[in-house]
Design a protein around this motif. Structure first.
Motif, PDB file in Angstrom:
ATOM      1  N   UNK A 298       0.828  -1.203   0.000  1.00 25.06           N
ATOM      2  CA  UNK A 298       0.000   0.000   0.000  1.00 25.06           C
ATOM      3  C   UNK A 298       0.864   1.255   0.000  1.00 25.06           C
ATOM      4  N   UNK A 299       1.917   1.253   0.795  1.00 22.70           N
ATOM      5  CA  UNK A 299       2.795   2.422   0.851  1.00 22.70           C
ATOM      6  C   UNK A 299       3.533   2.630  -0.461  1.00 22.70           C
ATOM      7  N   UNK A 300       3.960   1.540  -1.081  1.00 25.68           N
ATOM      8  CA  UNK A 300       4.658   1.643  -2.361  1.00 25.68           C
ATOM      9  C   UNK A 300       3.735   2.199  -3.441  1.00 25.68           C
ATOM     10  N   UNK A 301       2.502   1.717  -3.487  1.00 29.45           N
ATOM     11  CA  UNK A 301       1.566   2.187  -4.500  1.00 29.45           C
ATOM     12  C   UNK A 301       1.250   3.670  -4.317  1.00 29.45           C
ATOM     13  N   UNK A 302       1.093   4.101  -3.072  1.00 31.91           N
ATOM     14  CA  UNK A 302       0.739   5.499  -2.818  1.00 31.91           C
ATOM     15  C   UNK A 302       1.918   6.444  -2.994  1.00 31.91           C
ATOM     16  N   UNK A 303       3.139   5.911  -3.082  1.00 27.08           N
ATOM     17  CA  UNK A 303       4.326   6.735  -3.253  1.00 27.08           C
ATOM     18  C   UNK A 303       4.677   6.926  -4.727  1.00 27.08           C
ATOM     19  N   UNK A 304       4.121   6.103  -5.598  1.00 31.34           N
ATOM     20  CA  UNK A 304       4.541   6.084  -7.000  1.00 31.34           C
ATOM     21  C   UNK A 304       4.439   7.453  -7.667  1.00 31.34           C
ATOM     22  N   UNK A 305       3.382   8.209  -7.382  1.00 34.14           N
ATOM     23  CA  UNK A 305       3.187   9.489  -8.048  1.00 34.14           C
ATOM     24  C   UNK A 305       4.260  10.512  -7.690  1.00 34.14           C
ATOM     25  N   UNK A 306       4.956  10.302  -6.590  1.00 31.80           N
ATOM     26  CA  UNK A 306       5.950  11.278  -6.127  1.00 31.80           C
ATOM     27  C   UNK A 306       7.382  10.917  -6.504  1.00 31.80           C
ATOM     28  N   UNK A 307       7.571   9.797  -7.196  1.00 28.18           N
ATOM     29  CA  UNK A 307       8.912   9.354  -7.567  1.00 28.18           C
ATOM     30  C   UNK A 307       9.061   9.421  -9.090  1.00 28.18           C
ATOM     31  N   UNK A 308      10.052  10.132  -9.603  1.00 30.58           N
ATOM     32  CA  UNK A 308      10.207  10.259 -11.056  1.00 30.58           C
ATOM     33  C   UNK A 308      10.752   8.966 -11.661  1.00 30.58           C
ATOM     34  N   UNK A 309      10.521   8.735 -12.952  1.00 33.76           N
ATOM     35  CA  UNK A 309      11.124   7.571 -13.606  1.00 33.76           C
ATOM     36  C   UNK A 309      12.631   7.547 -13.384  1.00 33.76           C
ATOM     37  N   UNK A 310      13.132   6.376 -13.005  1.00 27.65           N
ATOM     38  CA  UNK A 310      14.549   6.230 -12.696  1.00 27.65           C
ATOM     39  C   UNK A 310      14.886   6.466 -11.245  1.00 27.65           C
ATOM     40  N   UNK A 311      13.936   6.979 -10.464  1.00 26.85           N
ATOM     41  CA  UNK A 311      14.161   7.199  -9.040  1.00 26.85           C
ATOM     42  C   UNK A 311      14.184   5.891  -8.274  1.00 26.85           C
ATOM     43  N   UNK A 312      14.898   5.885  -7.159  1.00 26.38           N
ATOM     44  CA  UNK A 312      15.069   4.670  -6.366  1.00 26.38           C
ATOM     45  C   UNK A 312      14.330   4.754  -5.033  1.00 26.38           C
ATOM     46  N   UNK A 313      13.751   3.634  -4.633  1.00 26.41           N
ATOM     47  CA  UNK A 313      13.023   3.518  -3.374  1.00 26.41           C
ATOM     48  C   UNK A 313      13.551   2.311  -2.613  1.00 26.41           C
ATOM     49  N   UNK A 314      13.794   2.502  -1.334  1.00 25.22           N
ATOM     50  CA  UNK A 314      14.195   1.415  -0.437  1.00 25.22           C
ATOM     51  C   UNK A 314      12.972   1.015   0.383  1.00 25.22           C
ATOM     52  N   UNK A 315      12.667  -0.279   0.379  1.00 28.94           N
ATOM     53  CA  UNK A 315      11.525  -0.797   1.135  1.00 28.94           C
ATOM     54  C   UNK A 315      12.040  -1.758   2.196  1.00 28.94           C
ATOM     55  N   UNK A 316      11.878  -1.378   3.456  1.00 29.68           N
ATOM     56  CA  UNK A 316      12.270  -2.219   4.582  1.00 29.68           C
ATOM     57  C   UNK A 316      11.037  -2.913   5.155  1.00 29.68           C
ATOM     58  N   UNK A 317      11.254  -4.097   5.671  1.00 33.99           N
ATOM     59  CA  UNK A 317      10.158  -4.848   6.258  1.00 33.99           C
ATOM     60  C   UNK A 317      10.720  -5.668   7.409  1.00 33.99           C
ATOM     61  N   UNK A 318       9.961  -5.800   8.480  1.00 33.36           N
ATOM     62  CA  UNK A 318      10.421  -6.612   9.602  1.00 33.36           C
ATOM     63  C   UNK A 318       9.234  -7.264  10.282  1.00 33.36           C
ATOM     64  N   UNK A 319       9.527  -8.313  11.040  1.00 33.48           N
ATOM     65  CA  UNK A 319       8.482  -9.066  11.709  1.00 33.48           C
ATOM     66  C   UNK A 319       9.006  -9.561  13.041  1.00 33.48           C
ATOM     67  N   UNK A 320       8.154  -9.611  14.073  1.00 32.86           N
ATOM     68  CA  UNK A 320       8.621 -10.071  15.374  1.00 32.86           C
ATOM     69  C   UNK A 320       8.814 -11.573  15.466  1.00 32.86           C
ATOM     70  N   UNK A 321       8.794 -12.305  14.341  1.00 34.04           N
ATOM     71  CA  UNK A 321       8.968 -13.765  14.462  1.00 34.04           C
ATOM     72  C   UNK A 321      10.392 -14.259  14.732  1.00 34.04           C
ATOM     73  N   UNK A 322      11.518 -13.730  14.344  1.00 36.63           N
ATOM     74  CA  UNK A 322      11.764 -12.441  13.712  1.00 36.63           C
ATOM     75  C   UNK A 322      12.368 -12.646  12.318  1.00 36.63           C
ATOM     76  N   UNK A 323      11.989 -11.732  11.415  1.00 38.32           N
ATOM     77  CA  UNK A 323      12.550 -11.731  10.070  1.00 38.32           C
ATOM     78  C   UNK A 323      12.689 -10.289   9.635  1.00 38.32           C
ATOM     79  N   UNK A 324      13.636 -10.074   8.719  1.00 39.01           N
ATOM     80  CA  UNK A 324      13.907  -8.724   8.226  1.00 39.01           C
ATOM     81  C   UNK A 324      14.185  -8.795   6.729  1.00 39.01           C
ATOM     82  N   UNK A 325      13.795  -7.744   5.999  1.00 39.93           N
ATOM     83  CA  UNK A 325      14.122  -7.691   4.579  1.00 39.93           C
ATOM     84  C   UNK A 325      14.305  -6.249   4.156  1.00 39.93           C
TER      85      UNK A 325
END
Length: 336
Positions: A298-325
């Motif tokens: 959801x956050x990635x989709x809502x950010x698309x309009x604000x990032x120009x073609x060729x722009x880079x986005x870092x997406x972090x994700x974590x979980x208390x199980x624990x896992x990280x990406x």
């Protein structure tokens, strides 16, 4: 350099009913100090899928995933029979043991020829793992063109407050992966996990009626301090690895996104990792609460309009199980 697999469109399906956090029964019944804490999380309301008993019925996660999948296919002008693979991000409380939620979704959307499988058991990070699997399938099978990743997030218990960190909402989401230029190119991804925290959060369900299920944190201090410090170190290292793929530093990114837990969590991560969390994250937190694996889509989709073609986005994700990406994406020219 390996050509990126492209992501998009993303579709997020929200149930129509919104409930203010202050009006949730379990929040109203909390002691004053704990209730004040919940109301300070930065979550105004959550969307709820309910049946006649006031809870989401069995199979609700597949219902939400199917609705989002139909929307994503329509936006891409594809039929379900065009899919080469379908990946379900497993929910936390399947309708039945032994049965297949993944093939139930396959039948619901009509993806009759798609190779169908499920990925899960990593909490919020399961979506990152599922996309990685989809990317690998496309890269490993040159004849394949389209993979759909879909999921439903439904609160497994009657209580939506997950102490001490967030409030859960319901939603479905789907993202199409393909070879043609789309909204986002999947450049690089890293994922790590640690079984030390495997049951830090859990629901004891054996021989317990579902209306008595409760989410339990076995040690809030471990979650709030020990795991927080380990997560800081893990994400710092993963970010460094994926950014090195394009010789990038955090200050050269167009956006940094992550899952939505609380206003305090965003402040912690910004300070711990020296990044600015994108505006879509607190905005979606306020109106939807925590949607598990759906947050980052959801956050990635809502950010698309604000990032120009060729722009880079870092997406972090974590979980208390624990896992990280951590994943590095580039904005494409596709507008779907």
């Amino acid at each position: 350099m390996t050509a990126p697999v492209w992501l998009g469109p993303v579709s997020v399906h929200h149930p129509p009913e919104a409930v203010a956090v202050a009006e949730l029964p379990e929040v109203a019944a909390l002691p004053a100090a704990r209730r004040d804490h919940v109301l300070s999380l930065g979550i105004d309301e959550v969307r709820c899928l309910r049946d006649h008993r006031g809870r989401a019925g069995p199979g609700a996660e597949v219902d939400l995933a199917a609705a989002a999948a139909h929307q994503a296919l329509a936006r891409a002008d594809l039929a379900a029979d065009d899919l080469d693979a379908l990946i379900l991000v497993q929910g936390r409380a399947p309708q039945y043991l032994l049965a297949s939620e993944a093939t139930r979704l396959q039948a619901r959307i009509g993806a009759t020829r798609a190779a169908t499988l499920s990925v899960g058991d990593l909490g919020c990070v399961s979506v990152s793992a599922a996309i990685d699997v989809g990317v690998a399938l496309l890269r490993g099978r040159p004849a394949w063109r389209h993979v759909l990743v879909a999921m439903g997030a439904v609160a497994a218990t009657a209580e939506r407050y997950r102490p001490p960190m967030t409030v859960l909402g319901d939603a479905g989401a789907a993202v199409l992966l393909g070879r043609e230029t789309g909204r986002w190119g999947w450049i690089d991804h890293r994922l790590r996990s640690d079984g030390t925290y495997a049951d830090l959060f859990h629901i004891d369900y054996r021989d317990v009626p579902s209306n008595r299920w409760r989410e339990t944190c076995s040690d809030e201090l471990t979650y709030s301090f020990r795991l927080a410090m380990e997560s800081r170190n893990r994400l710092r290292d993963l970010n460094r690895e994926v950014l090195a793929t394009r010789d990038l530093t955090p200050d050269r990114l167009d956006a940094v996104l992550m899952q939505n837990l609380s206003r305090g969590a965003f402040a912690f991560w910004q300070g711990a990792l020296d990044v600015k969390i994108g505006d879509a994250c607190p905005a979606n937190l306020a109106r939807y609460g925590h949607l598990g694996p759906i947050d980052v889509l959801a956050n990635l989709d809502d950010t698309a309009a604000d990032v120009p073609p060729g722009g880079h986005v870092l997406v972090m994700n974590s979980s208390p199980v624990a896992a990280w990406s951590s994943a590095l994406l580039v904005r494409g020219t596709g507008g779907r």
